[in-house]
Scaffold this motif. Sequence first.
Motif, PDB file in Angstrom:
ATOM      1  N   LEU A 152       6.848   8.699   5.941  1.00 53.02           N
ATOM      2  CA  LEU A 152       5.610   8.098   5.445  1.00 53.02           C
ATOM      3  C   LEU A 152       5.397   6.794   6.201  1.00 53.02           C
ATOM      4  O   LEU A 152       6.224   5.879   6.114  1.00 53.02           O
ATOM      5  N   LYS A 153       4.328   6.689   6.956  1.00 51.15           N
ATOM      6  CA  LYS A 153       4.095   5.515   7.797  1.00 51.15           C
ATOM      7  C   LYS A 153       3.802   4.285   6.933  1.00 51.15           C
ATOM      8  O   LYS A 153       3.077   4.387   5.933  1.00 51.15           O
ATOM      9  N   PRO A 154       4.337   3.140   7.326  1.00 48.17           N
ATOM     10  CA  PRO A 154       4.110   1.904   6.553  1.00 48.17           C
ATOM     11  C   PRO A 154       2.631   1.581   6.356  1.00 48.17           C
ATOM     12  O   PRO A 154       2.263   1.028   5.316  1.00 48.17           O
ATOM     13  N   LYS A 155       1.788   1.952   7.320  1.00 45.90           N
ATOM     14  CA  LYS A 155       0.366   1.623   7.191  1.00 45.90           C
ATOM     15  C   LYS A 155      -0.313   2.384   6.054  1.00 45.90           C
ATOM     16  O   LYS A 155      -1.415   2.023   5.643  1.00 45.90           O
ATOM     17  N   HIS A 156       0.341   3.431   5.552  1.00 49.56           N
ATOM     18  CA  HIS A 156      -0.226   4.196   4.432  1.00 49.56           C
ATOM     19  C   HIS A 156       0.375   3.787   3.084  1.00 49.56           C
ATOM     20  O   HIS A 156       0.052   4.391   2.056  1.00 49.56           O
ATOM     21  N   ALA A 157       1.238   2.773   3.083  1.00 49.00           N
ATOM     22  CA  ALA A 157       1.940   2.394   1.851  1.00 49.00           C
ATOM     23  C   ALA A 157       0.986   1.991   0.732  1.00 49.00           C
ATOM     24  O   ALA A 157       1.267   2.207  -0.456  1.00 49.00           O
ATOM     25  N   GLY A 158      -0.156   1.418   1.079  1.00 47.46           N
ATOM     26  CA  GLY A 158      -1.116   0.995   0.065  1.00 47.46           C
ATOM     27  C   GLY A 158      -1.764   2.136  -0.699  1.00 47.46           C
ATOM     28  O   GLY A 158      -2.360   1.919  -1.755  1.00 47.46           O
ATOM     29  N   LYS A 159      -1.626   3.354  -0.171  1.00 51.13           N
ATOM     30  CA  LYS A 159      -2.209   4.524  -0.842  1.00 51.13           C
ATOM     31  C   LYS A 159      -1.226   5.208  -1.792  1.00 51.13           C
ATOM     32  O   LYS A 159      -1.596   6.152  -2.491  1.00 51.13           O
ATOM     33  N   VAL A 160       0.019   4.778  -1.780  1.00 51.63           N
ATOM     34  CA  VAL A 160       1.077   5.526  -2.466  1.00 51.63           C
ATOM     35  C   VAL A 160       1.102   5.226  -3.962  1.00 51.63           C
ATOM     36  O   VAL A 160       1.029   4.065  -4.383  1.00 51.63           O
TER      37      VAL A 160
END
Length: 398
Positions: A152-160
């Motif tokens: 899971l890419k860090p740039k997508h962490a806000g969607k998790v």
Amino acid sequence: MSDANRHYVLAAGGTGGHLIPAFALASELERRGHHVALITDARGAEIPGKPDFLPAHVLPAGRFGKNPLSWFKGVRAVLEGRSMALRLFETFEPSAVIGFGGYPALPALLAATSANIPSIVHEQNAVLGRVNRLLAGRVQAIATAYPDVKRLKPKHAGKVHLVGNPVRGSVLALRDEPFPAFSEDGLLRVLVTGGSQGARILSEVVPDGLAMLPPALRSRLQVTQQCRPEDIDAVRERYRSHDIPAELGTYFENMESRLADAHLFIGRAGASTIAELTAVGRPAILIPLPIATDDHQNFNTREMVKAGGARAIRQGDFTPGQVAKQIQAMAQRPETLATAAHAAWNCGRPKAASDLADLVESFGGSELMDVIRVGGNNARAASQGERVAQGSARDEAA
């Protein structure tokens, strides 16, 4: 369409690992008064356990193997599935599309992006699957079953959003039942299942491992084991030669009652298996399937093992002696097994279906309802802000 009565489309591959959580979410959304439809493949449309209220739409779904020559056929199938999904969306008008992984989910989620319909993916495993990785940048939210998800890419962490992995209601109903009584001289009930891909090595190793237990423990065994049809006679003979009582079958319809009675589980580490073990609170010896994509079953075991609710054995180390050693460590004393059961129970996320439904409902409603439900700092608000910013940029450029 009112906020109280919306339409949702669930898209999932045709295996139980993808469909069990999809069915659980469908039941929760239907209970809340929404209409739900399923997109899957031909295998998924026929899988046991599909709720009667849930219509299944079969779409073509290309597979992309290692041979690039097969990709053209795969792309063509995905594009055909995407067109069919768009036609379904025109009539069904979903508020959101929720993908559960597997190639059949890909056309539906691509169609949702094309039609500006909010989309969410749910990842059951501790490694983000291929389709979910491909779509992570396009979807508005990524629901996970584990706090730590690989790939899971860090740039997508806000969607998790950590919600857990929904399980069947019949299994969840066992969560508040006490762990089966286990004493120094009582029966030790062991449940062994391996799934269609993994039952053979369990059939070869587990009976001999149980036979290596000290006589005082071996004499108290009561085994229930799922076997492949071609293995069942040999496994029955193995148990008979060891004088261990065992009930064998190729498929058990009442798996919930078997799980309810079990003191110890031995088997693979699929996402649904672990979700059910932790929902009910059953200690386990887990043997991750070595050919699982991205070794995801190995990563699936880590939370439960770290908590003390399970022991994990790599298949290369899975020998009768190792089985006996781990069972002795867990079941030699009643309190040790009960402690492991409680640790497994603590890893459960019993509100997974409800929490996932809350997340789903936060997309596609009125802005006021969304703000009230999940607050202004959510993935939908962020995606809307991004679209507004993009629109403003285009206006300025014009």
